[in-house]
Scaffold this active site. Structure first.
Site, PDB file in Angstrom:
ATOM      1  N   ASP A   1      -2.602   6.967  10.830  1.00  0.00           N
ATOM      2  CA  ASP A   1      -2.789   7.017   9.380  1.00  0.00           C
ATOM      3  C   ASP A   1      -3.148   5.667   8.755  1.00  0.00           C
ATOM      4  O   ASP A   1      -3.702   5.610   7.675  1.00  0.00           O
ATOM      5  CB  ASP A   1      -1.522   7.574   8.702  1.00  0.00           C
ATOM      6  CG  ASP A   1      -0.264   6.813   9.104  1.00  0.00           C
ATOM      7  OD1 ASP A   1      -0.371   5.837   9.862  1.00  0.00           O
ATOM      8  OD2 ASP A   1       0.833   7.202   8.662  1.00  0.00           O
ATOM      9  N   HIS A   2      -2.850   4.574   9.442  1.00  0.00           N
ATOM     10  CA  HIS A   2      -3.085   3.253   8.845  1.00  0.00           C
ATOM     11  C   HIS A   2      -4.506   2.748   9.107  1.00  0.00           C
ATOM     12  O   HIS A   2      -5.218   2.360   8.204  1.00  0.00           O
ATOM     13  CB  HIS A   2      -2.101   2.231   9.417  1.00  0.00           C
ATOM     14  CG  HIS A   2      -0.740   2.283   8.819  1.00  0.00           C
ATOM     15  ND1 HIS A   2       0.073   3.378   8.907  1.00  0.00           N
ATOM     16  CD2 HIS A   2      -0.031   1.355   8.125  1.00  0.00           C
ATOM     17  CE1 HIS A   2       1.214   3.127   8.297  1.00  0.00           C
ATOM     18  NE2 HIS A   2       1.177   1.907   7.809  1.00  0.00           N
TER      19      HIS A   2
ATOM     20  N   ASP B   1       8.033   1.908  10.944  1.00  0.00           N
ATOM     21  CA  ASP B   1       7.433   1.700   9.633  1.00  0.00           C
ATOM     22  C   ASP B   1       8.563   1.647   8.626  1.00  0.00           C
ATOM     23  O   ASP B   1       9.484   2.470   8.669  1.00  0.00           O
ATOM     24  CB  ASP B   1       6.476   2.844   9.289  1.00  0.00           C
ATOM     25  CG  ASP B   1       5.675   2.491   8.061  1.00  0.00           C
ATOM     26  OD1 ASP B   1       4.517   2.061   8.215  1.00  0.00           O
ATOM     27  OD2 ASP B   1       6.211   2.604   6.941  1.00  0.00           O
TER      28      ASP B   1
ATOM     29  N   ARG C   1       4.156  -1.233  -2.917  1.00  0.00           N
ATOM     30  CA  ARG C   1       4.169  -2.696  -2.751  1.00  0.00           C
ATOM     31  C   ARG C   1       3.037  -3.325  -3.540  1.00  0.00           C
ATOM     32  O   ARG C   1       1.909  -2.836  -3.488  1.00  0.00           O
ATOM     33  CB  ARG C   1       4.000  -3.063  -1.274  1.00  0.00           C
ATOM     34  CG  ARG C   1       5.237  -2.739  -0.498  1.00  0.00           C
ATOM     35  CD  ARG C   1       5.201  -3.227   0.919  1.00  0.00           C
ATOM     36  NE  ARG C   1       6.514  -2.955   1.468  1.00  0.00           N
ATOM     37  CZ  ARG C   1       6.765  -2.578   2.710  1.00  0.00           C
ATOM     38  NH1 ARG C   1       5.779  -2.481   3.562  1.00  0.00           N
ATOM     39  NH2 ARG C   1       7.991  -2.342   3.096  1.00  0.00           N
TER      40      ARG C   1
ATOM     41  N   SER D   1       7.474  -5.037   5.214  1.00  0.00           N
ATOM     42  CA  SER D   1       7.115  -4.173   6.345  1.00  0.00           C
ATOM     43  C   SER D   1       8.012  -4.359   7.561  1.00  0.00           C
ATOM     44  O   SER D   1       8.684  -5.373   7.717  1.00  0.00           O
ATOM     45  CB  SER D   1       5.665  -4.477   6.701  1.00  0.00           C
ATOM     46  OG  SER D   1       5.447  -4.395   8.070  1.00  0.00           O
TER      47      SER D   1
ATOM     48  N   ARG E   1       6.668  -4.505  10.491  1.00  0.00           N
ATOM     49  CA  ARG E   1       5.749  -4.926  11.560  1.00  0.00           C
ATOM     50  C   ARG E   1       6.372  -6.001  12.443  1.00  0.00           C
ATOM     51  O   ARG E   1       6.719  -7.081  11.979  1.00  0.00           O
ATOM     52  CB  ARG E   1       4.412  -5.381  10.970  1.00  0.00           C
ATOM     53  CG  ARG E   1       4.482  -6.545  10.031  1.00  0.00           C
ATOM     54  CD  ARG E   1       3.150  -6.779   9.317  1.00  0.00           C
ATOM     55  NE  ARG E   1       2.908  -5.746   8.318  1.00  0.00           N
ATOM     56  CZ  ARG E   1       2.237  -5.942   7.190  1.00  0.00           C
ATOM     57  NH1 ARG E   1       1.709  -7.118   6.919  1.00  0.00           N
ATOM     58  NH2 ARG E   1       2.060  -4.957   6.331  1.00  0.00           N
TER      59      ARG E   1
HETATM   60  C1  MIC Z   1       3.258  -1.413   5.154  1.00  0.00           C
HETATM   61  O1  MIC Z   1       3.404  -0.645   4.225  1.00  0.00           O
HETATM   62  O2  MIC Z   1       3.282  -2.647   5.027  1.00  0.00           O
HETATM   63  C2  MIC Z   1       3.091  -0.846   6.539  1.00  0.00           C
HETATM   64  C3  MIC Z   1       1.723  -1.156   6.970  1.00  0.00           C
HETATM   65  O3  MIC Z   1       3.229   0.547   6.508  1.00  0.00           O
HETATM   66  C4  MIC Z   1       4.149  -1.469   7.429  1.00  0.00           C
HETATM   67  C5  MIC Z   1       3.959  -1.293   8.848  1.00  0.00           C
HETATM   68  C6  MIC Z   1       2.934  -2.169   9.418  1.00  0.00           C
HETATM   69  O4  MIC Z   1       2.880  -3.347   9.104  1.00  0.00           O
HETATM   70  O5  MIC Z   1       2.211  -1.658  10.260  1.00  0.00           O
HETATM   71  C7  MIC Z   1       5.583  -1.093   7.107  1.00  0.00           C
HETATM   72  O6  MIC Z   1       5.902  -0.931   5.964  1.00  0.00           O
HETATM   73  O7  MIC Z   1       6.438  -1.074   8.013  1.00  0.00           O
HETATM   74 FE1  SF4 Z   2       1.088   3.617   4.659  1.00  0.00          FE
HETATM   75 FE2  SF4 Z   2       2.917   1.675   4.475  1.00  0.00          FE
HETATM   76 FE3  SF4 Z   2       1.360   2.296   2.411  1.00  0.00          FE
HETATM   77 FE4  SF4 Z   2       3.199   3.973   3.149  1.00  0.00          FE
HETATM   78  S1  SF4 Z   2       3.539   1.919   2.371  1.00  0.00           S
HETATM   79  S2  SF4 Z   2       1.106   4.490   2.619  1.00  0.00           S
HETATM   80  S3  SF4 Z   2       3.203   3.737   5.352  1.00  0.00           S
HETATM   81  S4  SF4 Z   2       0.703   1.442   4.362  1.00  0.00           S
END
Ligand code: MIC
Ligand code: SF4
Length: 646
Positions: A64-65, A119, A379, A536, A538
């Site tokens: 999905d990313h 995630d 975010r 995140s 990550r």
């Molecule tokens: C995000 O919202 O920052 C992400 C991308 O979903 C991350 C995960 C990632 O960095 O792959 C998260 O929130 O864990």
């Molecule tokens: Fe995707 Fe992270 Fe954004 Fe949710 S917050 S939509 S999991 S990138």
């Protein structure tokens, strides 16, 4: 003494430790989820563990990313995840099926079960009464292999909801209000539990919006009771048998309590550049808006989309605004098409995006220079949108749709649309044809794992040094996010399986020279402020510093998932005993942690950090417990797992 909902689930899954706040508890994990941006690493780690088949009740790999495929990298990663999932007993949700948290809520989540996901927004599952926690990829790999998941036993916050939301005020405003009260670090070390009469007025998708954005509080997770409303949702998803009722005991004890009267709430927005920088729409006043984006795992349910369609119905989006809409899942998308709502969105001039994370993670739709972007996401960190000087405001779908029509920040309560009559359907459209089941044990032997050239080996780890002596290669302030440490976005995200390449971008938002300096000195220590590593999950924000030679991070405090990721990567997290000592260190000071290995092995509560440049010494506290001490000594979780399985 009575128990809270979360404590009941923890008790039922406890395999190690005692439920004493702050001390480590090991939990049996029923379900896991991964997404593609963290998934490749998680599956490489799972492979390194040598387990044939996942031991969980259900593990799902979502794509999905990384769906913006501007080169071979993403497509290769998708094929890798698809093949490894098939081989090892993991369900695979194909690109196009939707955002992991939305799909998991609809099709797989179960009240009373434990879920960890690579995630940070995994707590979305708390909307149906799951104990759903965001974790690093390595922790998810261990859980898939049947290992326990360890967290410090959280304390409990109760959010008491009374009253009922007024029209055009929504679940997003509830969580923005919680963020305003508690701030982005107010949830650290806590589970947030929602209770009170107001709970009954909120549907599952609304509850999920609230638990989703509990991630921004720094909380371990958030959870709602599982009640008649949960049952109706599961029934409409054709999963009534997955329902269990869950509520807290009347004499359950909470460490903190706040109350929100839903009927008094008004439309809110989180202003640039932090999710807790919250003001009401009326307080912010008239403001020109350049872009409106509706979607993300926070606000992409059918309910949200239907409200937006009703507001845009028969109108045209203002010529000065670009409006993008990404439904959260194929189920949502399909149902919008079937009921004609999609047609209303298209007719109004919305740019319909595929059901994926998309612009939320900076994959396309970056705003214009100095642009003001209203987003229903979770975010608004500086630069995350892909435009360094853009200002992102986090709002509800109602507020976003209002601005789409007027071109200005507009109180949605001034709209005349009928959204009050919108109800969730009694039956959702069920079609799981985009979820591939894994191969049988027999067939799995012949499944070949497909690896593209973008997949580079995992960085080398080594056992903790006897003494760490290194320069303070970087000093940063409070609330540093993992987006600062390891940015995402369309240019960088495709390289999530290529740590050496990612290293060129590490911390460059704070200090352009950081990667070069690390390479020059070969090793380093980072100095941080409060809530270091928020945002995140990550693990790249730990693996890339590991690759660059970072041995320790000394900060005023840490965000939970990031601290765990540092430990898993073998980087020592330490906090200042006296916060003022932070001010006494300057970038490039020569620092030393003498005899650190022996001190950690002996379980020292505090150790000495020497500043060889100034001659001072500071007391610093290792953020370690029994098990994480052994992980650090072994140089990270992989080394530890190998050692302990010898
Ligand atoms: C995000 O919202 O920052 C992400 C991308 O979903 C991350 C995960 C990632 O960095 O792959 C998260 O929130 O864990
Ligand atoms: Fe995707 Fe992270 Fe954004 Fe949710 S917050 S939509 S999991 S990138």
């Amino acid at each position: 003494m009575g128990l809270t909902i979360a404590q009941k689930i923890i008790k039922a899954h406890l395999v190690d430790g005692e439920m004493i706040p702050g001390s480590d508890v090991g939990l049996k994990i029923d379900q896991t989820l991964t997404q593609d941006a963290t998934g490749t690493m998680a599956y490489l780690e799972f492979e390194a563990m040598g387990v044939d088949r996942v031991k969980t009740e259900r593990s799902v790999a979502y794509i999905d990313h990384n769906t913006l495929q501007t080169g071979f990298e993403n497509a290769d990663d998708h094929r890798f995840i698809q093949s490894i999932a098939k081989k090892h007993g993991i369900y695979y949700s194909r690109p196009g099926n939707g955002i992991c948290h939305q799909v998991h809520l609809e099709r797989f989540g179960k009240p009373g079960k434990t879920l960890i996901g690579s995630d940070s927004h995994t707590p979305t599952g708390g909307g149906i009464g799951m104990l759903a926690i965001g974790a690093g990829g390595m922790d998810v790999a261990v859980a898939m292999g049947g290992g326990a998941y360890y967290i410090p036993m959280p304390k409990m916050i109760r959010v008491n909801l009374t009253g009922k939301l007024s029209p055009f005020v929504s679940a997003k405003d509830v969580i923005l209000e919680v963020l305003r009260i508690l701030t982005v670090k107010g949830g650290v070390g806590y589970i947030v539990e929602y209770a009170g009469e107001g709970v009954k007025t909120l549907s599952v998708p609304e509850r999920a919006t609230i638990t989703n954005m509990g991630a921004e509080l720094g909380a371990t997770t958030s959870i709602f009771p599982s009640d008649e409303i949960t049952k109706a949702f599961l029934k409409a998803q054709n999963r009534e048998e997955d329902f269990t009722e869950l509520s807290s005991d009347p004499d359950a004890v909470y460490d903190k309590e706040i109350s929100i009267d839903l009927s008094k709430l008004e439309p809110l927005a989180a202003m640039p550049h932090m999710p807790d920088n919250v003001k009401s729409i009326t307080e912010i006043g008239k403001m020109k808006v350049d872009q409106v984006l509706i979607g993300s795992c926070t606000n992409s349910s059918l309910y949200d989309m239907l409200k937006v369609a009703a507001i845009l119905d028969g109108k045209t989006v203002d010529p000065s605004v670009s409006v993008g809409i990404a439904p959260g899942s194929k189920q949502v998308f399909n149902m919008l098409a079937d009921c004609g709502a999609l047609s209303k969105l298209i007719a109004a001039g919305a740019r319909i995006l595929e059901c994926a994370c998309g612009p939320c993670i900076g994959m396309g739709q970056s705003p214009n220079s100095k642009g003001i972007s209203l987003r229903t996401f979770n975010r608004n960190f500086e630069g995350r949108s892909g435009t360094a000087d853009a200002g992102v405001y986090l709002v509800s779908p109602e507020t976003a749709a209002a601005a789409a029509l007027t071109g200005y920040l507009t109180d949605p309560r001034t709209l005349d649309a009928d959204i009050e009559s919108i109800r969730l359907p009694d039956k959702f459209l069920i079609n799981d044809n985009m979820v591939d089941a894994p191969a049988s044990v027999e067939e799995a032997k012949d499944v070949e794992i497909l690896r593209g050239p973008n997949i580079k080996p995992f960085p080398k780890t080594e056992p903790l040094w006897d003494t760490i002596d290194a320069k303070a290669v970087l000093k940063v302030g409070d609330n540093i996010t993992t987006d600062h440490i390891m940015p995402a976005g369309a240019k960088i995200l495709p390289y999530r399986s290529n740590i050496p390449y990612l290293a060129n971008f590490c911390f460059t938002r704070c200090d352009e020279q950081f990667p070069e300096n690390c390479k020059k000195y070969g090793k380093g220590i980072i100095i941080g402020g409060e809530n270091y590593g928020q945002g995140s999950s990550r693990e790249h924000a730990a693996l890339v510093p590991l690759y660059l030679g970072i041995k320790a991070v000394v900060s005023k405090s840490f965000a939970r998932i990031h601290a765990a990721n540092l430990i898993n990567a073998g980087i020592l997290p330490l906090t200042f005993k006296n916060a003022e000592d932070y001010d006494k260190i300057t970038q490039f000071d020569d620092l030393e942690l003498p005899n650190i290995r022996a001190s950690i092995a002996n379980g020292a509560e505090s150790v000495v950090l020497k500043n060889k440049t100034t001659g001072e010494t500071y007391d610093v506290v290792p953020m370690l417990s029994g098990r994480s001490r052994d992980i650090i000594l072994a140089g990270g979780l992989l080394g530890y797992t190998k050692e302990s399985s010898k």
